[in-house]
Design a protein around this motif. Structure first.
Motif, PDB file in Angstrom:
ATOM      1  N   SER A   1       0.803  -1.225   0.000  1.00 54.36           N
ATOM      2  CA  SER A   1       0.000   0.000   0.000  1.00 54.36           C
ATOM      3  C   SER A   1       0.836   1.276   0.000  1.00 54.36           C
ATOM      4  O   SER A   1       0.298   2.370  -0.157  1.00 54.36           O
ATOM      5  CB  SER A   1      -0.954   0.011   1.196  1.00 54.36           C
ATOM      6  OG  SER A   1      -0.224   0.013   2.400  1.00 54.36           O
ATOM      7  N   ARG A   2       2.153   1.167   0.151  1.00 59.66           N
ATOM      8  CA  ARG A   2       3.026   2.344   0.090  1.00 59.66           C
ATOM      9  C   ARG A   2       3.447   2.662  -1.344  1.00 59.66           C
ATOM     10  O   ARG A   2       4.035   3.709  -1.600  1.00 59.66           O
ATOM     11  CB  ARG A   2       4.282   2.112   0.929  1.00 59.66           C
ATOM     12  CG  ARG A   2       3.993   1.905   2.413  1.00 59.66           C
ATOM     13  CD  ARG A   2       5.233   1.484   3.147  1.00 59.66           C
ATOM     14  NE  ARG A   2       5.654   0.186   2.612  1.00 59.66           N
ATOM     15  CZ  ARG A   2       6.798  -0.423   2.870  1.00 59.66           C
ATOM     16  NH1 ARG A   2       7.670   0.146   3.672  1.00 59.66           N
ATOM     17  NH2 ARG A   2       7.089  -1.590   2.359  1.00 59.66           N
ATOM     18  N   VAL A   3       3.144   1.763  -2.286  1.00 63.12           N
ATOM     19  CA  VAL A   3       3.562   1.928  -3.675  1.00 63.12           C
ATOM     20  C   VAL A   3       2.357   2.324  -4.528  1.00 63.12           C
ATOM     21  O   VAL A   3       1.318   1.672  -4.483  1.00 63.12           O
ATOM     22  CB  VAL A   3       4.194   0.622  -4.213  1.00 63.12           C
ATOM     23  CG1 VAL A   3       4.554   0.764  -5.690  1.00 63.12           C
ATOM     24  CG2 VAL A   3       5.416   0.245  -3.388  1.00 63.12           C
ATOM     25  N   TYR A   4       2.527   3.409  -5.307  1.00 63.47           N
ATOM     26  CA  TYR A   4       1.475   3.877  -6.204  1.00 63.47           C
ATOM     27  C   TYR A   4       1.946   3.696  -7.646  1.00 63.47           C
ATOM     28  O   TYR A   4       3.108   3.920  -7.959  1.00 63.47           O
ATOM     29  CB  TYR A   4       1.176   5.357  -5.981  1.00 63.47           C
ATOM     30  CG  TYR A   4       0.585   5.710  -4.634  1.00 63.47           C
ATOM     31  CD1 TYR A   4       0.459   4.791  -3.607  1.00 63.47           C
ATOM     32  CD2 TYR A   4       0.145   6.994  -4.395  1.00 63.47           C
ATOM     33  CE1 TYR A   4      -0.098   5.137  -2.374  1.00 63.47           C
ATOM     34  CE2 TYR A   4      -0.410   7.360  -3.167  1.00 63.47           C
ATOM     35  CZ  TYR A   4      -0.524   6.411  -2.165  1.00 63.47           C
ATOM     36  OH  TYR A   4      -1.061   6.754  -0.958  1.00 63.47           O
ATOM     37  N   HIS A   5       1.010   3.335  -8.502  1.00 63.39           N
ATOM     38  CA  HIS A   5       1.278   3.198  -9.938  1.00 63.39           C
ATOM     39  C   HIS A   5       0.570   4.350 -10.646  1.00 63.39           C
ATOM     40  O   HIS A   5      -0.651   4.451 -10.612  1.00 63.39           O
ATOM     41  CB  HIS A   5       0.775   1.844 -10.450  1.00 63.39           C
ATOM     42  CG  HIS A   5       1.455   0.691  -9.792  1.00 63.39           C
ATOM     43  ND1 HIS A   5       2.608   0.134 -10.285  1.00 63.39           N
ATOM     44  CD2 HIS A   5       1.163   0.008  -8.656  1.00 63.39           C
ATOM     45  CE1 HIS A   5       2.992  -0.857  -9.489  1.00 63.39           C
ATOM     46  NE2 HIS A   5       2.133  -0.946  -8.499  1.00 63.39           N
ATOM     47  N   TYR A   6       1.372   5.246 -11.263  1.00 66.85           N
ATOM     48  CA  TYR A   6       0.862   6.477 -11.859  1.00 66.85           C
ATOM     49  C   TYR A   6       0.588   6.316 -13.351  1.00 66.85           C
ATOM     50  O   TYR A   6       1.346   5.675 -14.067  1.00 66.85           O
ATOM     51  CB  TYR A   6       1.865   7.616 -11.659  1.00 66.85           C
ATOM     52  CG  TYR A   6       2.037   7.990 -10.209  1.00 66.85           C
ATOM     53  CD1 TYR A   6       1.217   8.947  -9.621  1.00 66.85           C
ATOM     54  CD2 TYR A   6       2.997   7.370  -9.411  1.00 66.85           C
ATOM     55  CE1 TYR A   6       1.363   9.296  -8.288  1.00 66.85           C
ATOM     56  CE2 TYR A   6       3.139   7.707  -8.075  1.00 66.85           C
ATOM     57  CZ  TYR A   6       2.316   8.663  -7.527  1.00 66.85           C
ATOM     58  OH  TYR A   6       2.457   9.005  -6.200  1.00 66.85           O
ATOM     59  N   THR A   7      -0.507   6.961 -13.782  1.00 64.34           N
ATOM     60  CA  THR A   7      -0.922   6.931 -15.184  1.00 64.34           C
ATOM     61  C   THR A   7      -1.325   8.339 -15.607  1.00 64.34           C
ATOM     62  O   THR A   7      -2.027   9.030 -14.863  1.00 64.34           O
ATOM     63  CB  THR A   7      -2.165   6.017 -15.353  1.00 64.34           C
ATOM     64  OG1 THR A   7      -1.884   4.747 -14.790  1.00 64.34           O
ATOM     65  CG2 THR A   7      -2.549   5.862 -16.807  1.00 64.34           C
ATOM     66  N   PRO A   8      -0.906   8.774 -16.796  1.00 63.70           N
ATOM     67  CA  PRO A   8      -1.370  10.087 -17.278  1.00 63.70           C
ATOM     68  C   PRO A   8      -2.874  10.049 -17.540  1.00 63.70           C
ATOM     69  O   PRO A   8      -3.387   9.076 -18.094  1.00 63.70           O
ATOM     70  CB  PRO A   8      -0.608  10.292 -18.591  1.00 63.70           C
ATOM     71  CG  PRO A   8       0.327   9.159 -18.740  1.00 63.70           C
ATOM     72  CD  PRO A   8       0.002   8.131 -17.731  1.00 63.70           C
ATOM     73  N   LEU A   9      -3.567  11.093 -17.120  1.00 68.55           N
ATOM     74  CA  LEU A   9      -5.012  11.187 -17.349  1.00 68.55           C
ATOM     75  C   LEU A   9      -5.338  12.020 -18.587  1.00 68.55           C
ATOM     76  O   LEU A   9      -6.471  12.018 -19.046  1.00 68.55           O
ATOM     77  CB  LEU A   9      -5.710  11.786 -16.125  1.00 68.55           C
ATOM     78  CG  LEU A   9      -5.600  10.967 -14.838  1.00 68.55           C
ATOM     79  CD1 LEU A   9      -6.288  11.686 -13.685  1.00 68.55           C
ATOM     80  CD2 LEU A   9      -6.194   9.568 -15.042  1.00 68.55           C
TER      81      LEU A   9
END
Length: 143
Positions: free
Chosen positions: A68-76
């Motif tokens: 839960s400390r890791v986020y996966h980012y995606t351009p919106l």
């Protein structure tokens, strides 16, 4: 948030480029790794800028299923949408006044600033042809 705040700054744009080019969600660590050597930004600064991009609605994220400390980012927003908006803001801010005239003056200034090949000029002519065909004013004309 104002429209100005919804476009990426120059530093934020570099982060967006990494994400657009990846074609898949990336963690902040992956973004930092890919930016290594391309930027003078620190890891902390990259993370701060990514957070700003989330606040602006330009990046979304999903929390990792295993950590839960890791986020996966995606351009919106696409590169094209952001580029269109930045271009409009550029024309409005440097060539203010009548909007159609501002666009014309901005394009003229840019064209006069570069030496273009015949191929590039043909590409621009094709863009203008397509724009003319898509223009509402051309659809209203009889001919």
């Amino acid at each position: 948030m104002s429209k100005e705040e919804q476009t990426p700054s120059e530093s934020e744009w570099k982060i967006m480029e990494v994400l657009w080019e990846s074609g898949r969600p990336l963690t902040s660590a992956e973004v930092i790794q890919r930016m290594r050597g391309d930027s003078h930004m620190t890891q902390k600064m990259i993370r701060v800028l990514m957070n700003r991009l989330v606040q602006k609605g330009l990046l979304g994220y999903e929390v990792d299923a295993d950590d839960s400390r890791v986020y996966h980012y995606t351009p919106l927003r696409s590169r094209e949408d952001c580029l269109k908006e930045k271009s409009q803001r550029f024309a409005d801010s440097y060539f203010s006044g009548n909007k159609p005239l501002a666009a014309t003056n901005a394009m003229a200034a840019l064209l006069q600033s570069f030496d273009l090949t015949d191929e590039q000029l043909e590409e621009l002519e094709e863009i203008l042809r397509k724009k003319r065909l898509a223009s509402p004013s051309s659809k209203n004309k009889k001919g």
